[in-house]
Design a protein around this motif. Structure first.
Motif, PDB file in Angstrom:
ATOM      1  N   THR A  37       0.833  -1.205   0.000  1.00  0.00           N
ATOM      2  CA  THR A  37       0.000   0.000   0.000  1.00  0.00           C
ATOM      3  C   THR A  37       0.867   1.254   0.000  1.00  0.00           C
ATOM      4  N   ALA A  38       1.956   1.232   0.769  1.00  0.00           N
ATOM      5  CA  ALA A  38       2.863   2.383   0.823  1.00  0.00           C
ATOM      6  C   ALA A  38       3.528   2.622  -0.531  1.00  0.00           C
ATOM      7  N   ILE A  39       3.906   1.561  -1.204  1.00  0.00           N
ATOM      8  CA  ILE A  39       4.523   1.711  -2.531  1.00  0.00           C
ATOM      9  C   ILE A  39       3.520   2.298  -3.513  1.00  0.00           C
ATOM     10  N   LEU A  40       2.282   1.811  -3.479  1.00  0.00           N
ATOM     11  CA  LEU A  40       1.249   2.368  -4.361  1.00  0.00           C
ATOM     12  C   LEU A  40       0.975   3.837  -4.036  1.00  0.00           C
ATOM     13  N   ALA A  41       0.960   4.187  -2.742  1.00  0.00           N
ATOM     14  CA  ALA A  41       0.744   5.585  -2.348  1.00  0.00           C
ATOM     15  C   ALA A  41       1.899   6.463  -2.820  1.00  0.00           C
ATOM     16  N   LEU A  42       3.118   5.949  -2.772  1.00  0.00           N
ATOM     17  CA  LEU A  42       4.277   6.703  -3.252  1.00  0.00           C
ATOM     18  C   LEU A  42       4.195   6.927  -4.764  1.00  0.00           C
ATOM     19  N   ILE A  43       3.799   5.912  -5.488  1.00  0.00           N
ATOM     20  CA  ILE A  43       3.638   6.049  -6.938  1.00  0.00           C
ATOM     21  C   ILE A  43       2.551   7.072  -7.249  1.00  0.00           C
ATOM     22  N   ASP A  44       1.440   7.007  -6.505  1.00  0.00           N
ATOM     23  CA  ASP A  44       0.345   7.959  -6.702  1.00  0.00           C
ATOM     24  C   ASP A  44       0.795   9.388  -6.400  1.00  0.00           C
ATOM     25  N   ALA A  45       1.524   9.576  -5.302  1.00  0.00           N
ATOM     26  CA  ALA A  45       2.004  10.914  -4.939  1.00  0.00           C
ATOM     27  C   ALA A  45       2.979  11.447  -5.992  1.00  0.00           C
ATOM     28  N   THR A  46       3.803  10.580  -6.529  1.00  0.00           N
ATOM     29  CA  THR A  46       4.738  10.985  -7.584  1.00  0.00           C
ATOM     30  C   THR A  46       3.976  11.418  -8.827  1.00  0.00           C
ATOM     31  N   GLY A  47       2.945  10.655  -9.188  1.00  0.00           N
ATOM     32  CA  GLY A  47       2.123  11.023 -10.345  1.00  0.00           C
ATOM     33  C   GLY A  47       1.412  12.350 -10.129  1.00  0.00           C
ATOM     34  N   LEU A  48       0.894  12.570  -8.913  1.00  0.00           N
ATOM     35  CA  LEU A  48       0.242  13.849  -8.608  1.00  0.00           C
ATOM     36  C   LEU A  48       1.229  15.005  -8.706  1.00  0.00           C
ATOM     37  N   LEU A  49       2.448  14.791  -8.228  1.00  0.00           N
ATOM     38  CA  LEU A  49       3.460  15.844  -8.276  1.00  0.00           C
ATOM     39  C   LEU A  49       3.814  16.190  -9.723  1.00  0.00           C
ATOM     40  N   PHE A  50       4.049  15.187 -10.543  1.00  0.00           N
ATOM     41  CA  PHE A  50       4.374  15.465 -11.945  1.00  0.00           C
ATOM     42  C   PHE A  50       3.206  16.113 -12.676  1.00  0.00           C
ATOM     43  N   GLY A  51       1.978  15.697 -12.344  1.00  0.00           N
ATOM     44  CA  GLY A  51       0.797  16.329 -12.947  1.00  0.00           C
ATOM     45  C   GLY A  51       0.681  17.788 -12.546  1.00  0.00           C
ATOM     46  N   ALA A  52       0.961  18.098 -11.291  1.00  0.00           N
ATOM     47  CA  ALA A  52       0.901  19.493 -10.816  1.00  0.00           C
ATOM     48  C   ALA A  52       2.004  20.327 -11.448  1.00  0.00           C
ATOM     49  N   ILE A  53       3.174  19.733 -11.651  1.00  0.00           N
ATOM     50  CA  ILE A  53       4.273  20.462 -12.304  1.00  0.00           C
ATOM     51  C   ILE A  53       3.916  20.765 -13.746  1.00  0.00           C
ATOM     52  N   ARG A  54       3.340  19.771 -14.447  1.00  0.00           N
ATOM     53  CA  ARG A  54       2.974  19.965 -15.851  1.00  0.00           C
ATOM     54  C   ARG A  54       1.930  21.046 -16.026  1.00  0.00           C
ATOM     55  N   HIS A  55       0.956  21.075 -15.130  1.00  0.00           N
ATOM     56  CA  HIS A  55      -0.147  22.022 -15.286  1.00  0.00           C
ATOM     57  C   HIS A  55      -0.030  23.232 -14.372  1.00  0.00           C
ATOM     58  N   LEU A  56       1.095  23.341 -13.672  1.00  0.00           N
ATOM     59  CA  LEU A  56       1.277  24.416 -12.692  1.00  0.00           C
ATOM     60  C   LEU A  56       0.037  24.533 -11.819  1.00  0.00           C
ATOM     61  N   VAL A  66       0.228  17.011  -0.786  1.00  0.00           N
ATOM     62  CA  VAL A  66       0.594  16.995   0.636  1.00  0.00           C
ATOM     63  C   VAL A  66      -0.227  15.948   1.381  1.00  0.00           C
ATOM     64  N   ASP A  67      -1.512  15.857   1.079  1.00  0.00           N
ATOM     65  CA  ASP A  67      -2.378  14.869   1.706  1.00  0.00           C
ATOM     66  C   ASP A  67      -1.877  13.456   1.412  1.00  0.00           C
ATOM     67  N   SER A  68      -1.501  13.213   0.173  1.00  0.00           N
ATOM     68  CA  SER A  68      -0.996  11.904  -0.215  1.00  0.00           C
ATOM     69  C   SER A  68       0.324  11.588   0.487  1.00  0.00           C
ATOM     70  N   LEU A  69       1.192  12.583   0.604  1.00  0.00           N
ATOM     71  CA  LEU A  69       2.475  12.367   1.272  1.00  0.00           C
ATOM     72  C   LEU A  69       2.293  12.129   2.771  1.00  0.00           C
ATOM     73  N   LEU A  70       1.359  12.847   3.388  1.00  0.00           N
ATOM     74  CA  LEU A  70       1.101  12.626   4.810  1.00  0.00           C
ATOM     75  C   LEU A  70       0.473  11.251   5.045  1.00  0.00           C
ATOM     76  N   PHE A  71      -0.381  10.811   4.115  1.00  0.00           N
ATOM     77  CA  PHE A  71      -0.939   9.466   4.197  1.00  0.00           C
ATOM     78  C   PHE A  71       0.181   8.435   4.094  1.00  0.00           C
ATOM     79  N   LEU A  72       1.119   8.665   3.194  1.00  0.00           N
ATOM     80  CA  LEU A  72       2.268   7.772   3.039  1.00  0.00           C
ATOM     81  C   LEU A  72       3.101   7.744   4.321  1.00  0.00           C
ATOM     82  N   LEU A  73       3.289   8.895   4.925  1.00  0.00           N
ATOM     83  CA  LEU A  73       4.033   8.966   6.180  1.00  0.00           C
ATOM     84  C   LEU A  73       3.325   8.160   7.274  1.00  0.00           C
ATOM     85  N   MET A  74       2.003   8.228   7.306  1.00  0.00           N
ATOM     86  CA  MET A  74       1.240   7.435   8.280  1.00  0.00           C
ATOM     87  C   MET A  74       1.439   5.939   8.029  1.00  0.00           C
ATOM     88  N   LEU A  75       1.399   5.530   6.778  1.00  0.00           N
ATOM     89  CA  LEU A  75       1.606   4.119   6.457  1.00  0.00           C
ATOM     90  C   LEU A  75       2.989   3.648   6.891  1.00  0.00           C
TER      91      LEU A  75
END
Length: 168
Positions: A37-56, A66-75
């Motif tokens: 689950t943590a690996i999937l959350a990390l992949i999801d957070a990475t995808g969200l980050l790249f999507g935010a960078i692409r679309h500013l 941030v929510d995804s990263l904090l969830f990952l930290l909890m896991l």
């Protein structure tokens, strides 16, 4: 009579052995599921980050990251607790307080962003009620965060070795 006592002792040892290994097997399975689950959350957070960078992305996208990263930290913190519990055979409360602290901070961030969005729109009775409820929830969360921080501090201070919980 001595034979009955010896047989009960052997039965106790065998059952303790079976229960201990069953507990370890469940902990191992739980650890594997949490790690996946943590690996999937990390992949999801990475995808969200790249999507935010692409679309500013704006604040909504940043909050999701941030929510995804904090969830990952909890896991990861829960996974650490499982690992420590397997090694030491004891369950400590400090990691759970840390997970609760992270979850409370996550909720504060979400409420803050939602409240700022409400303030930019025209105020209606429904929005005003939502804003008041959000402020009450923020107050309760602030008290909860303060309580957890004090609890972590007191637990750390009360420990004889002054080490962080779970440190080997």
């Amino acid at each position: 009579m001595a034979q009955d006592s010896e047989q009960e002792g052997r039965l106790t040892r065998v059952s303790a052995f079976v229960f201990l290994h069953t507990e370890h097997a469940v902990y191992a399975a739980l650890g594997l599921l949490l790690a996946g689950t943590a690996i999937l959350a990390l992949i999801d957070a990475t995808g969200l980050l790249f999507g935010a960078i692409r679309h500013l992305g704006g604040s909504g996208e940043l909050l999701k990251i941030v929510d995804s990263l904090l969830f990952l930290l909890m896991l990861v913190e829960i996974l650490h607790t499982v690992r420590v519990s397997m090694r030491s055979g004891r369950l400590t409360c400090e990691p759970f307080l840390i997970v609760g602290l992270i979850a409370s901070i996550r909720r504060v961030l979400v409420i803050t962003l939602q409240s700022s969005e409400v303030m930019h729109a025209p105020m209606t009775a429904e929005r005003e009620a939502l804003f008041r409820a959000s402020m009450i929830e923020l107050g309760v969360l602030s008290g909860l965060i303060l309580t957890m921080v004090i609890s972590i501090f007191l637990l750390h201070r009360a420990r004889d070795d002054n080490e962080v919980a779970g440190k080997e």
